[in-house]
Structure formats: C-alpha cells, structure tokens
Design a protein around this motif. Structure first.
Motif, PDB file in Angstrom:
ATOM      1  N   ARG A 131      31.311  97.307  27.124  1.00 17.31           N
ATOM      2  CA  ARG A 131      30.241  97.828  26.278  1.00 17.31           C
ATOM      3  C   ARG A 131      30.846  98.624  25.139  1.00 17.31           C
ATOM      4  NH1 ARG A 131      24.574 100.564  28.033  1.00 17.31           N
ATOM      5  NH2 ARG A 131      23.860 100.925  25.910  1.00 17.31           N
ATOM      6  N   HIS A 132      30.326  98.372  23.937  1.00 18.99           N
ATOM      7  CA  HIS A 132      30.730  99.127  22.751  1.00 18.99           C
ATOM      8  C   HIS A 132      29.453  99.436  21.971  1.00 18.99           C
ATOM      9  CE1 HIS A 132      33.440 100.525  19.616  1.00 18.99           C
ATOM     10  NE2 HIS A 132      32.561 100.023  18.772  1.00 18.99           N
ATOM     11  N   GLY A 133      29.069 100.710  21.974  1.00 15.86           N
ATOM     12  CA  GLY A 133      27.793 101.075  21.351  1.00 15.86           C
ATOM     13  C   GLY A 133      26.666 100.374  22.082  1.00 15.86           C
ATOM     14  N   ARG A 134      25.825  99.676  21.333  1.00 17.14           N
ATOM     15  CA  ARG A 134      24.727  98.936  21.951  1.00 17.14           C
ATOM     16  C   ARG A 134      25.100  97.493  22.298  1.00 17.14           C
ATOM     17  NH1 ARG A 134      22.895  95.817  17.754  1.00 17.14           N
ATOM     18  NH2 ARG A 134      23.049  96.726  15.687  1.00 17.14           N
ATOM     19  N   LEU A 135      26.358  97.118  22.019  1.00 17.01           N
ATOM     20  CA  LEU A 135      26.808  95.752  22.283  1.00 17.01           C
ATOM     21  C   LEU A 135      27.482  95.631  23.648  1.00 17.01           C
ATOM     22  CD1 LEU A 135      28.520  94.698  18.930  1.00 17.01           C
ATOM     23  CD2 LEU A 135      26.144  94.362  19.630  1.00 17.01           C
ATOM     24  N   GLU A 136      27.276  94.475  24.274  1.00 21.49           N
ATOM     25  CA  GLU A 136      28.055  94.089  25.436  1.00 21.49           C
ATOM     26  C   GLU A 136      28.799  92.814  25.051  1.00 21.49           C
ATOM     27  OE1 GLU A 136      27.175  93.735  30.044  1.00 21.49           O
ATOM     28  OE2 GLU A 136      26.504  91.944  28.954  1.00 21.49           O
ATOM     29  N   VAL A 137      30.120  92.868  25.136  1.00 28.89           N
ATOM     30  CA  VAL A 137      30.964  91.735  24.757  1.00 28.89           C
ATOM     31  C   VAL A 137      31.575  91.166  26.032  1.00 28.89           C
ATOM     32  CG1 VAL A 137      32.924  90.991  23.367  1.00 28.89           C
ATOM     33  CG2 VAL A 137      31.480  92.879  22.557  1.00 28.89           C
ATOM     34  N   ARG A 138      31.354  89.859  26.248  1.00 26.38           N
ATOM     35  CA  ARG A 138      31.859  89.177  27.442  1.00 26.38           C
ATOM     36  C   ARG A 138      32.796  88.051  27.016  1.00 26.38           C
ATOM     37  NH1 ARG A 138      30.278  89.362  32.490  1.00 26.38           N
ATOM     38  NH2 ARG A 138      28.371  90.480  31.923  1.00 26.38           N
ATOM     39  N   LEU A 139      33.983  88.013  27.636  1.00 29.13           N
ATOM     40  CA  LEU A 139      34.975  86.990  27.339  1.00 29.13           C
ATOM     41  C   LEU A 139      34.912  85.887  28.382  1.00 29.13           C
ATOM     42  CD1 LEU A 139      37.467  85.994  25.705  1.00 29.13           C
ATOM     43  CD2 LEU A 139      38.869  87.351  27.276  1.00 29.13           C
ATOM     44  N   LEU A 147      23.202  88.019  20.762  1.00 26.45           N
ATOM     45  CA  LEU A 147      23.442  87.933  19.319  1.00 26.45           C
ATOM     46  C   LEU A 147      24.404  86.806  18.970  1.00 26.45           C
ATOM     47  CD1 LEU A 147      23.922  91.723  18.544  1.00 26.45           C
ATOM     48  CD2 LEU A 147      21.866  90.357  18.191  1.00 26.45           C
ATOM     49  N   PHE A 148      25.343  86.517  19.871  1.00 24.15           N
ATOM     50  CA  PHE A 148      26.352  85.501  19.617  1.00 24.15           C
ATOM     51  C   PHE A 148      26.765  84.869  20.934  1.00 24.15           C
ATOM     52  CE2 PHE A 148      30.686  83.986  19.354  1.00 24.15           C
ATOM     53  CZ  PHE A 148      30.692  83.260  18.172  1.00 24.15           C
ATOM     54  N   SER A 149      26.909  83.565  20.920  1.00 26.93           N
ATOM     55  CA  SER A 149      27.437  82.850  22.072  1.00 26.93           C
ATOM     56  C   SER A 149      28.167  81.628  21.538  1.00 26.93           C
ATOM     57  CB  SER A 149      26.312  82.431  23.013  1.00 26.93           C
ATOM     58  OG  SER A 149      26.855  81.777  24.149  1.00 26.93           O
ATOM     59  N   GLY A 150      29.483  81.624  21.689  1.00 27.03           N
ATOM     60  CA  GLY A 150      30.267  80.506  21.191  1.00 27.03           C
ATOM     61  C   GLY A 150      31.731  80.859  21.049  1.00 27.03           C
ATOM     62  N   LEU A 207      34.118  81.641  10.011  1.00 26.14           N
ATOM     63  CA  LEU A 207      33.643  80.320  10.402  1.00 26.14           C
ATOM     64  C   LEU A 207      32.580  80.414  11.491  1.00 26.14           C
ATOM     65  CD1 LEU A 207      34.054  77.270  10.000  1.00 26.14           C
ATOM     66  CD2 LEU A 207      35.757  77.371  11.812  1.00 26.14           C
ATOM     67  N   SER A 208      32.786  81.291  12.436  1.00 29.80           N
ATOM     68  CA  SER A 208      31.848  81.484  13.534  1.00 29.80           C
ATOM     69  C   SER A 208      31.802  82.983  13.815  1.00 29.80           C
ATOM     70  CB  SER A 208      32.327  80.712  14.761  1.00 29.80           C
ATOM     71  OG  SER A 208      31.449  80.882  15.825  1.00 29.80           O
ATOM     72  N   ALA A 209      30.884  83.663  13.159  1.00 28.94           N
ATOM     73  CA  ALA A 209      30.886  85.126  13.188  1.00 28.94           C
ATOM     74  C   ALA A 209      29.633  85.693  13.841  1.00 28.94           C
ATOM     75  CB  ALA A 209      30.998  85.660  11.762  1.00 28.94           C
ATOM     76  N   LEU A 210      29.762  86.914  14.304  1.00 29.06           N
ATOM     77  CA  LEU A 210      28.623  87.672  14.799  1.00 29.06           C
ATOM     78  C   LEU A 210      27.787  88.087  13.596  1.00 29.06           C
ATOM     79  CD1 LEU A 210      27.094  89.415  16.934  1.00 29.06           C
ATOM     80  CD2 LEU A 210      28.720  91.234  16.391  1.00 29.06           C
ATOM     81  N   ASP A 211      26.482  87.866  13.664  1.00 27.00           N
ATOM     82  CA  ASP A 211      25.573  88.251  12.586  1.00 27.00           C
ATOM     83  C   ASP A 211      24.785  89.476  13.032  1.00 27.00           C
ATOM     84  OD1 ASP A 211      24.092  88.247  10.259  1.00 27.00           O
ATOM     85  OD2 ASP A 211      22.650  86.773  11.001  1.00 27.00           O
ATOM     86  N   ASP A 212      25.296  90.652  12.695  1.00 22.30           N
ATOM     87  CA  ASP A 212      24.648  91.901  13.079  1.00 22.30           C
ATOM     88  C   ASP A 212      24.748  92.886  11.920  1.00 22.30           C
ATOM     89  OD1 ASP A 212      23.451  93.555  15.345  1.00 22.30           O
ATOM     90  OD2 ASP A 212      25.140  94.819  14.738  1.00 22.30           O
ATOM     91  N   ALA A 213      23.707  93.664  11.714  1.00 23.83           N
ATOM     92  CA  ALA A 213      23.673  94.607  10.594  1.00 23.83           C
ATOM     93  C   ALA A 213      24.676  95.743  10.752  1.00 23.83           C
ATOM     94  CB  ALA A 213      22.267  95.181  10.446  1.00 23.83           C
ATOM     95  N   ARG A 214      24.998  96.118  11.982  1.00 24.78           N
ATOM     96  CA  ARG A 214      25.874  97.263  12.183  1.00 24.78           C
ATOM     97  C   ARG A 214      27.302  96.905  12.569  1.00 24.78           C
ATOM     98  NH1 ARG A 214      24.818 103.044  15.040  1.00 24.78           N
ATOM     99  NH2 ARG A 214      26.902 103.839  14.637  1.00 24.78           N
ATOM    100  N   TYR A 215      27.487  95.867  13.375  1.00 31.72           N
ATOM    101  CA  TYR A 215      28.810  95.578  13.932  1.00 31.72           C
ATOM    102  C   TYR A 215      29.375  94.239  13.470  1.00 31.72           C
ATOM    103  CZ  TYR A 215      27.743  99.322  17.240  1.00 31.72           C
ATOM    104  OH  TYR A 215      27.418 100.522  17.816  1.00 31.72           O
ATOM    105  N   ASP A 216      30.681  94.222  13.291  1.00 26.91           N
ATOM    106  CA  ASP A 216      31.453  92.991  13.149  1.00 26.91           C
ATOM    107  C   ASP A 216      32.404  92.942  14.333  1.00 26.91           C
ATOM    108  OD1 ASP A 216      30.398  91.979  10.811  1.00 26.91           O
ATOM    109  OD2 ASP A 216      31.970  92.788   9.524  1.00 26.91           O
TER     110      ASP A 216
END
Length: 116
Positions: free
Chosen positions: A50-58, A87-90, A99-108
């Motif tokens: 978890r980073h801020g409001r994001l959960e990133v899964r590998l 927000l992103f799956s791929g 080429l394949s980016a996260l589309d979020d107003a706050r985070y890259d």
C-alpha cells in the motif's frame, strides 16, 4: 513442402523475439504529483503493498535472459482503496513507461527493474 514449412517457421517467429527469464520480484517507483515526492517499492511476486490510497500488486516480472539489466516487464494490478476500484491491470515495460501507464490524477507508477 519443405519450402512451405520454412516459410511458416519464419513467419511464426518474430524477428525481435528473445528469450525471457522470470524474476522473483520487482522494483517500482511511485511519484506523488501533489507533493513531488518519489518512493521506491520493492515487491515479491504475488505480494501487494500500500502506498497512500493505492494498493500495488505484482503478478510477475520478466526480463531478457541474455541481458538482465536492459529491460523489465512487470504484470501489475493497481487499485484505489478509497474508491474500491482497479485503476490499472496489465503489463508495464520499464523502457517504455508511457506505452502502458497508470492513469491517475495524483500518482504515477513505473517499473525500474526486476529483482531476483
């Protein structure tokens, strides 16, 4: 007959195809566009952080077998926990983050490298 077989083999194998290897983890970088701060996230395959409001899964990280430092391809799922939406799956590619980016107003989020 042999000629047809040779043509089929050549067409079926892309010229840029290369052997890939799988890594046990990945190094990702997150940019908070509001504060301007970056953070590096080190994940193992199957883990989530978890980073801020994001959960990133590998899901997986692959790299060229002949040159591990040249590129990384990571299968990611990124969810916004505050809205309970994906927000992103791929796949993200380190050498081509747009080429394949996260589309979020706050985070890259982008891939730096695979980790063994």
């Amino acid at each position: 007959m042999i000629r047809a077989l040779m043509i089929a083999l050549l067409i079926g194998t892309p010229a840029g195809a290369q052997d890939v290897a799988r890594a046990g983890g990945a190094l990702l970088r997150v940019l908070d566009k509001v504060s301007g701060r970056t953070a590096d996230l080190e994940l193992q395959v199957g883990d989530a952080v978890r980073h801020g409001r994001l959960e990133v899964r590998l899901g997986e990280c692959r790299y060229p077998a002949g040159d591990p430092s040249s590129d990384a391809f990571a299968q990611l799922t990124i969810a916004d926990l505050s809205q309970n939406v994906t927000l992103f799956s791929g796949w993200m590619i380190a050498s081509s983050p747009a080429l394949s980016a996260l589309d979020d107003a706050r985070y890259d989020v982008w891939v730096i490298s695979c980790k063994s």
